[in-house]
Design a protein around this motif. Structure first.
Motif, PDB file in Angstrom:
ATOM      1  N   UNK A 366      19.762  12.867  20.520  1.00  0.00           N
ATOM      2  CA  UNK A 366      18.780  14.212  19.761  1.00  0.00           C
ATOM      3  C   UNK A 366      18.113  14.798  20.713  1.00  0.00           C
ATOM      4  N   UNK A 367      17.615  14.231  21.574  1.00  0.00           N
ATOM      5  CA  UNK A 367      16.886  14.943  22.837  1.00  0.00           C
ATOM      6  C   UNK A 367      17.978  15.607  23.817  1.00  0.00           C
ATOM      7  N   UNK A 368      18.958  15.234  24.040  1.00  0.00           N
ATOM      8  CA  UNK A 368      19.904  15.981  24.601  1.00  0.00           C
ATOM      9  C   UNK A 368      20.501  17.244  24.143  1.00  0.00           C
ATOM     10  N   UNK A 369      20.534  16.900  22.548  1.00  0.00           N
ATOM     11  CA  UNK A 369      21.099  18.275  21.955  1.00  0.00           C
ATOM     12  C   UNK A 369      20.107  19.433  21.810  1.00  0.00           C
ATOM     13  N   UNK A 370      18.879  19.155  22.456  1.00  0.00           N
ATOM     14  CA  UNK A 370      17.903  20.045  22.608  1.00  0.00           C
ATOM     15  C   UNK A 370      18.311  21.023  23.876  1.00  0.00           C
ATOM     16  N   UNK A 371      19.364  20.567  24.590  1.00  0.00           N
ATOM     17  CA  UNK A 371      19.658  21.244  25.813  1.00  0.00           C
ATOM     18  C   UNK A 371      20.354  22.410  25.570  1.00  0.00           C
ATOM     19  N   UNK A 372      20.391  23.624  26.125  1.00  0.00           N
ATOM     20  CA  UNK A 372      21.096  24.880  25.901  1.00  0.00           C
ATOM     21  C   UNK A 372      22.635  24.225  25.613  1.00  0.00           C
ATOM     22  N   UNK A 373      23.445  25.114  24.914  1.00  0.00           N
ATOM     23  CA  UNK A 373      24.698  24.456  24.645  1.00  0.00           C
ATOM     24  C   UNK A 373      25.648  24.409  25.936  1.00  0.00           C
ATOM     25  N   UNK A 374      25.438  25.572  26.749  1.00  0.00           N
ATOM     26  CA  UNK A 374      26.175  25.696  27.995  1.00  0.00           C
ATOM     27  C   UNK A 374      26.159  24.635  28.832  1.00  0.00           C
ATOM     28  N   UNK A 375      24.740  24.267  29.056  1.00  0.00           N
ATOM     29  CA  UNK A 375      24.613  23.262  30.128  1.00  0.00           C
ATOM     30  C   UNK A 375      25.170  21.926  29.495  1.00  0.00           C
ATOM     31  N   UNK A 376      24.861  21.877  28.110  1.00  0.00           N
ATOM     32  CA  UNK A 376      25.500  20.568  27.664  1.00  0.00           C
ATOM     33  C   UNK A 376      26.914  20.307  27.851  1.00  0.00           C
ATOM     34  N   UNK A 377      27.529  21.329  27.878  1.00  0.00           N
ATOM     35  CA  UNK A 377      29.269  21.574  27.717  1.00  0.00           C
ATOM     36  C   UNK A 377      29.529  21.133  29.112  1.00  0.00           C
ATOM     37  N   UNK A 378      28.830  21.700  30.178  1.00  0.00           N
ATOM     38  CA  UNK A 378      28.976  21.684  31.503  1.00  0.00           C
ATOM     39  C   UNK A 378      28.916  20.091  31.819  1.00  0.00           C
ATOM     40  N   UNK A 385      26.452  12.116  30.948  1.00  0.00           N
ATOM     41  CA  UNK A 385      25.521  11.894  30.182  1.00  0.00           C
ATOM     42  C   UNK A 385      25.274  10.355  29.752  1.00  0.00           C
ATOM     43  N   UNK A 386      24.179   9.938  30.686  1.00  0.00           N
ATOM     44  CA  UNK A 386      23.591   8.526  30.637  1.00  0.00           C
ATOM     45  C   UNK A 386      23.043   8.355  29.152  1.00  0.00           C
ATOM     46  N   UNK A 387      23.220   7.489  28.244  1.00  0.00           N
ATOM     47  CA  UNK A 387      24.084   6.235  28.364  1.00  0.00           C
ATOM     48  C   UNK A 387      25.248   6.632  27.703  1.00  0.00           C
ATOM     49  N   UNK A 388      25.913   7.837  27.535  1.00  0.00           N
ATOM     50  CA  UNK A 388      26.804   8.074  26.384  1.00  0.00           C
ATOM     51  C   UNK A 388      28.245   8.121  27.189  1.00  0.00           C
ATOM     52  N   UNK A 395      28.129  14.754  22.113  1.00  0.00           N
ATOM     53  CA  UNK A 395      26.843  15.141  21.961  1.00  0.00           C
ATOM     54  C   UNK A 395      26.855  16.625  21.968  1.00  0.00           C
ATOM     55  N   UNK A 396      27.658  17.340  22.689  1.00  0.00           N
ATOM     56  CA  UNK A 396      27.605  18.735  22.816  1.00  0.00           C
ATOM     57  C   UNK A 396      28.112  19.319  21.658  1.00  0.00           C
ATOM     58  N   UNK A 397      28.901  18.907  20.504  1.00  0.00           N
ATOM     59  CA  UNK A 397      29.252  19.528  19.540  1.00  0.00           C
ATOM     60  C   UNK A 397      29.179  18.936  18.216  1.00  0.00           C
ATOM     61  N   UNK A 398      28.503  17.739  18.151  1.00  0.00           N
ATOM     62  CA  UNK A 398      28.632  17.162  16.583  1.00  0.00           C
ATOM     63  C   UNK A 398      26.894  16.779  16.554  1.00  0.00           C
ATOM     64  N   UNK A 399      26.457  17.283  15.493  1.00  0.00           N
ATOM     65  CA  UNK A 399      25.056  16.912  15.290  1.00  0.00           C
ATOM     66  C   UNK A 399      24.997  15.393  15.001  1.00  0.00           C
ATOM     67  N   UNK A 400      23.807  14.668  15.577  1.00  0.00           N
ATOM     68  CA  UNK A 400      23.752  13.209  15.288  1.00  0.00           C
ATOM     69  C   UNK A 400      23.624  12.795  13.882  1.00  0.00           C
ATOM     70  N   UNK A 401      23.456  13.673  12.978  1.00  0.00           N
ATOM     71  CA  UNK A 401      23.313  13.700  11.492  1.00  0.00           C
ATOM     72  C   UNK A 401      24.788  13.256  11.036  1.00  0.00           C
TER      73      UNK A 401
END
Length: 603
Positions: A366-378, A385-388, A395-401
């Protein structure tokens, strides 16, 4: 049919029949030992009843009925309370019952029947309907004894067993035989098709955070009352299954706090010792509370000797190997008591197992998903992305829910769809076992993944593995197991808790640990959750390797003709090399083979 399940009730039996309908009952006398004979009738309403289980609050319900004018009582039993409740309030009288039950109520005036199962599914109830004939009972062996049911295997159910290591309800391994689901009523009349209705369902939907002191006070009151009800609703001695873990220790400590002294406790361990014996922990708790403690020690020989009894007792293939020590423990306990308290359900309602680790992972995501999408996709492209690791794209494309509806996690996942197709090539194609999980997750309202997972555990694993195992193992020795953690009031309360009262940091079952802090030894509270380890998996690396090969590959094997021999041989080699996944798969096949032999059926 009664004789087939006499182990469930060796103290008394009864039958009643008229043209077109009959029912019977074998009774384990626990409340009102002299009265309570079944079938029981309420003459004014024309209602007759057979009932398996206990209604713990039957005295309070009786007082309520008497305040509404109920008279003519003939017994002091909870059976008569059920009967008069339905006569007075109708089907919804069931809402007042706090207990475990499967019952059948026949209205001989209207020629109609209702079957009902308790909210959590502590007691089983099976039925078969072919369009003309209905047969029902507490165990499948009673249905088969009627001679009215073809002894055919439901191959879709067998396909699902290979994945879950149990047969998911409402189907059973026997074609046409269904399990009435927890919290359901089945209505039957001579002129209509049977209909089912759900009257209750476990559903985890946590509320807002509240002060710990309030939560602890509420839990203490509910839990102590749940234990007290299950101790006093009995006219025979009651004991406790004591594993030395948090759950059973909490029950034993609560019993002492409520004034029940010098009661019997029962523990079991394996002769292999080490991680396979927790007797020292159980002994520590028994000394602390001052119980009359009994220990059982079993080895490989006793384990193998119990396998035929296990596959017969369970009715269906059930590859949870802890049922063997539970059978042996029940045999010991029955020498001293008729009723035991047991800790099933604590992990599923209060957040046990390794859910602290899983919840932490969701929190990081959830914390990582608060990062801007462009940075997440990069970052996803780099998969750093530790520990994933390689799950970064999710993480970049699917809400944790939505992760659970995507991944479909469950407690057991033995054979995948691909692995099943490689080992068993049936002529017809079967529906994916993942359909069951898809339907279960789609029925959940909560958007929190922890609440989703606990709901799934409560509705499936708890019912079809833990509770089924406990009922069949104890009742095989005419012993009744009661589960305080599954008092429906406690379940509803726990399901409404904010998850921080269950998982906090690295602590699981946080509120239970708070309750135990002043009641049991600190070493018990702090020890990690391990379940009940069984050495049968490692035995496949040595002593049992040849035995397993002979069982599965000999000319008398029922599996080798239907399954791929080379696939079985591969599993045997990998199990002998110590590969745990292969050992688990092998035991699923071994239990199936032994079950087919015991019940004398073919694939």
């Amino acid at each position: 049919m009664n004789e087939a399940i006499v182990h469930r009730g060796p103290d008394d039996s009864g039958v009643w029949a008229e043209d077109g309908f009959g029912f019977g009952m074998t009774r384990l006398s626990i409340i009102d030992l002299e009265g309570g004979h079944q079938p029981m009738w309420d003459e004014p309403s024309g209602l007759g009843l057979v009932f398996n289980g206990e209604i713990y609050n039957f005295k309070a319900i009786r007082e309520d009925l008497e305040s509404h004018g109920a008279t003519g009582w003939r017994t002091k039993s909870d059976t008569e309370v059920i009967l008069k409740s339905i006569a007075h309030w109708g089907e919804r009288g069931i809402d007042r019952f706090n207990g475990m039950f499967g019952f059948a109520a026949w209205n001989r005036n209207e020629k109609s029947l209702i079957l009902a199962r308790d909210r959590m599914g502590v007691k089983p109830l099976y039925y078969y309907h072919d369009g003309e004939t209905l047969v029902f009972g507490s165990e499948i062996k009673a249905l088969l004894a009627s001679g009215l049911i073809p002894r055919n295997i439901d191959q879709q159910a067998l396909w699902d067993y290979l994945t879950f290591r149990y047969v998911p309800g409402p189907q059973s391994i026997w074609k046409g035989v269904k399990k009435l689901q927890p919290g359901h009523i089945l209505r039957v009349s001579r002129d209509a098709h049977p209909t089912e209705e759900r009257y209750w369902r476990s559903d985890v939907r946590g509320g807002v955070q509240r002060p710990d002191a309030d939560i602890e006070k509420e839990f203490t009151e509910l839990f102590l009352d749940a234990v007290e009800l299950r101790l006093v609703a009995s006219d025979v001695p009651v004991g406790v299954f004591l594993s030395g873990g948090l759950d059973s220790s909490a029950i034993a400590a609560a019993a002492v706090e409520l004034g029940h002294k010098a009661f019997h406790t029962f523990s079991i361990g394996f002769q292999d010792g080490g991680e396979f014996s927790e007797l020292s922990f159980a002994r520590s708790v028994a000394d602390h509370i001052g119980s009359k403690h009994h220990e059982v020690l079993i080895g490989q020989e006793e384990f193998l000797e119990a396998l035929p009894k296990m596959v017969y007792a369970s009715d269906e293939p059930l590859a949870d190997l802890t049922i063997i020590p539970l059978l042996k423990l029940s045999e010991c306990a029955r020498q001293y008591v008729k009723v035991v308290l047991s800790g099933e359900g604590s992990d599923e309602i209060l957040g046990g197992y390794d859910l602290d680790r899983i919840e932490k992972r969701w929190q990081v995501a959830r914390q990582l998903q608060r990062i801007p999408t462009s940075l997440l996709k990069a970052a996803s492209a780099a998969a750093r992305l530790t520990p994933f690791g390689t799950q970064a794209e999710k993480i970049a494309n699917v809400p944790v829910s939505e992760w659970n509806t995507l991944d479909l996690p469950s407690m057991t996942d033995v054979f995948s769809e691909t692995q099943k197709s490689l080992i068993w090539h049936p002529e017809s194609k079967f529906a994916s076992s993942r359909r069951i999980l898809t339907e279960q997750y789609q029925s959940i309202e909560s958007r929190d993944p922890l609440e989703q997972l606990l709901t799934i555990y409560q509705r499936s694993w708890l019912v079809e593995d833990l509770l089924m195992k406990a009922d069949k193992a104890t009742m095989a020795h005419s012993l009744e197991a009661r589960t305080p953690f599954l008092d429906y009031r406690l379940v509803e309360w726990a399901n409404s808790l904010h998850k921080s009262s269950k998982i906090r940091g690295s602590a699981t079952k946080y509120i239970l640990r708070k309750f135990c802090a002043s009641r049991i030894p600190k070493a018990i509270i702090d020890r990690p959750k391990r379940g009940f380890p069984v050495p049968a998996y490692t035995w496949l690396q040595s002593d049992l390797g040849a035995w397993a090969s002979d069982i599965l590959l000999s000319p008398s094997s029922k599996l080798v003709g239907a399954f791929q021999r080379n696939a079985i041989e591969s599993l045997l080699r990998e199990a002998a090399q110590g590969q745990l996944n292969s050992q688990q798969k092998l035991w699923v096949l071994l239990i199936l083979e032994l079950w087919l032999r015991e019940w004398e059926v073919e694939l």
